[in-house]
Write an enzyme that holds these catalytic residues in place. Structure first.
Site, mmCIF file in Angstrom:
data_model
loop_
_atom_site.group_PDB
_atom_site.id
_atom_site.type_symbol
_atom_site.label_atom_id
_atom_site.label_comp_id
_atom_site.label_asym_id
_atom_site.label_seq_id
_atom_site.Cartn_x
_atom_site.Cartn_y
_atom_site.Cartn_z
ATOM 1 N N GLU A 12 -33.751 18.389 -24.577
ATOM 2 C CA GLU A 12 -34.593 19.514 -24.157
ATOM 3 C C GLU A 12 -35.311 20.082 -25.384
ATOM 4 O OE1 GLU A 12 -33.096 21.552 -20.347
ATOM 5 O OE2 GLU A 12 -31.801 22.264 -21.939
ATOM 6 N N GLY B 110 -38.911 26.682 -20.310
ATOM 7 C CA GLY B 110 -39.425 27.901 -19.684
ATOM 8 C C GLY B 110 -40.822 28.291 -20.114
ATOM 9 N N ASN C 152 -29.763 23.967 -13.863
ATOM 10 C CA ASN C 152 -29.109 24.983 -14.692
ATOM 11 C C ASN C 152 -29.634 26.349 -14.235
ATOM 12 O OD1 ASN C 152 -28.137 26.673 -16.647
ATOM 13 N ND2 ASN C 152 -29.348 25.807 -18.332
ATOM 14 N N TRP C 153 -28.781 27.095 -13.556
ATOM 15 C CA TRP C 153 -29.213 28.376 -12.989
ATOM 16 C C TRP C 153 -29.276 29.472 -14.057
ATOM 17 C CZ3 TRP C 153 -26.076 28.757 -7.708
ATOM 18 C CH2 TRP C 153 -26.411 27.647 -6.920
ATOM 19 N N LYS C 154 -28.772 29.180 -15.251
ATOM 20 C CA LYS C 154 -28.752 30.156 -16.356
ATOM 21 C C LYS C 154 -28.124 31.465 -15.868
ATOM 22 C CE LYS C 154 -32.519 27.684 -18.478
ATOM 23 N NZ LYS C 154 -33.613 27.659 -19.407
ATOM 24 N N HIS D 65 -26.363 24.201 -24.985
ATOM 25 C CA HIS D 65 -27.723 24.520 -24.534
ATOM 26 C C HIS D 65 -28.441 25.312 -25.627
ATOM 27 C CE1 HIS D 65 -31.070 26.220 -22.346
ATOM 28 N NE2 HIS D 65 -30.904 25.237 -21.481
ATOM 29 N N GLY E 40 -34.338 24.067 -15.222
ATOM 30 C CA GLY E 40 -34.011 25.488 -15.168
ATOM 31 C C GLY E 40 -34.715 26.148 -13.996
ATOM 32 N N GLY E 41 -35.863 26.761 -14.269
ATOM 33 C CA GLY E 41 -36.595 27.571 -13.290
ATOM 34 C C GLY E 41 -36.750 26.936 -11.909
ATOM 35 N N GLU F 90 -30.176 27.846 -25.590
ATOM 36 C CA GLU F 90 -30.016 29.312 -25.507
ATOM 37 C C GLU F 90 -28.665 29.737 -26.082
ATOM 38 O OE1 GLU F 90 -31.027 29.436 -21.358
ATOM 39 O OE2 GLU F 90 -33.057 28.867 -21.917
ATOM 40 N N SER G 45 -39.392 22.635 -18.598
ATOM 41 C CA SER G 45 -40.541 22.849 -17.704
ATOM 42 C C SER G 45 -40.757 21.705 -16.703
ATOM 43 C CB SER G 45 -41.818 23.107 -18.508
ATOM 44 O OG SER G 45 -41.695 24.326 -19.223
HETATM 45 P P1 13P Z 1 -36.929 25.213 -17.518
HETATM 46 O O1 13P Z 1 -36.860 24.055 -16.532
HETATM 47 O O2 13P Z 1 -36.994 26.545 -16.863
HETATM 48 O O3 13P Z 1 -37.952 24.983 -18.562
HETATM 49 O O4 13P Z 1 -35.497 25.219 -18.267
HETATM 50 C C1 13P Z 1 -35.033 24.052 -18.820
HETATM 51 C C2 13P Z 1 -33.638 24.274 -19.238
HETATM 52 O O5 13P Z 1 -33.370 24.996 -20.171
HETATM 53 C C3 13P Z 1 -32.580 23.622 -18.456
HETATM 54 O O6 13P Z 1 -31.359 23.679 -19.119
#
Ligand code: 13P
Length: 253
Positions: A168, A174, A10-12, A96, A232-233, A98, A211
């Site tokens: 999640e 994050g 997920n590149w957000k 998600h 994510g990251g 967010e 994470s």
């Molecule tokens: P991180 O891997 O950066 O913690 O993000 C997880 C995430 O929200 C994937 O959708």
């Protein structure tokens, strides 16, 4: 349990069209042949076309980060499932944390979006998870059940096949904090139980997210209830992403 691992990046809101195209092009050149892992990426909406172009001849699927329930209409800022299909999108994230936290997404709107995506042939990756406060209050299972119930109400057994669930924990996203292996196993088991109680015949694909990185992924994927990860990251750091893919390939199903 799923027959292949699933790894979703997920590149957000990172990598605009130019950077996303470059990243996808390098990824397509460096990704190994995959024997037991499906690799999917979710660029921001504005970068979807560029990434679809770059990855068209690769084994990597491209997905959206959200999809609207209507095919068209007065919904400023939203994206129709038809528009996504038009450029070759095969799946979308939904709900998600967010989206839920910053944009007022509710479990009901997530369910409406999920129903529409599935009806249009787009695989839905529904994200659920508890906040730290909810966890401290011992409400994790209640929260997950409340998030999933509206989705289950709208999804028939025949379309459930194309539904993926991503657990999640919000406090792990994050932050560098990861749920313990025991907690991940127990929570995935609980989610699997909700699915089975609903009467769906197929087994759900359930991913862990929060994470995930090359240091902790081997152990997490080693949990038998875990089918893969939503990352994510580490998914936009090419070397880390390739390491995660290599770990998935090296880990037995
Ligand atoms: P991180 O891997 O950066 O913690 O993000 C997880 C995430 O929200 C994937 O959708």
């Amino acid at each position: 349990m799923a027959e292949r691992h699933l790894l979703i990046g997920n590149w957000k809101m990172n990598l605009g069209p130019t950077q996303a195209r470059e990243f996808a092009s390098t990824l397509a050149h460096r990704i190994p042949a995959l024997t037991r892992t499906d690799v999917w990426v979710c660029p921001p909406t504005i970068s979807l076309s560029a990434v679809c172009d770059e990855l068209r001849r690769s084994s990597i699927s491209v997905g959206a980060q959200n999809v609207h329930w209507a095919k068209s209409g007065a919904y400023t800022g939203e994206t129709s499932p038809d528009f996504l299909k038009d450029i070759g999108i095969t799946f979308s994230l939904l709900g998600h944390s967010e989206r839920r936290t910053y944009f007022g997404e509710t479990s009901e709107t997530v369910a409406m979006r999920t129903e529409s995506a599935l009806a249009e042939g787009i695989t839905a990756v529904v994200c659920i998870g508890e906040t730290e406060q909810e966890r401290m209050a011992g409400a994790t299972q209640k929260v997950l059940q409340e998030q999933l119930e509206p989705v289950f109400k709208r999804i028939e057994a025949t379309t459930a096949l194309r539904l993926v669930l991503a657990y999640e924990p919000v406090w792990a996203i994050g932050t560098g904090k990861v749920a313990s292996l025991e907690d991940i196993a127990a929570t995935h088991q609980f989610i699997r139980g909700l699915w089975t109680n609903r009467g769906y015949q197929c087994q759900p694909t359930i991913l862990y997210g929060g994470s995930v990185n090359p240091q902790n992924f081997r152990e997490i994927l080693g949990i038998k209830e875990v089918d893969g990860a939503l990352v994510g990251g580490a998914s936009i750091k090419l070397d880390q992403w390739l390491d995660l893919i290599a770990i998935a390939e090296a880990t037995g199903i």
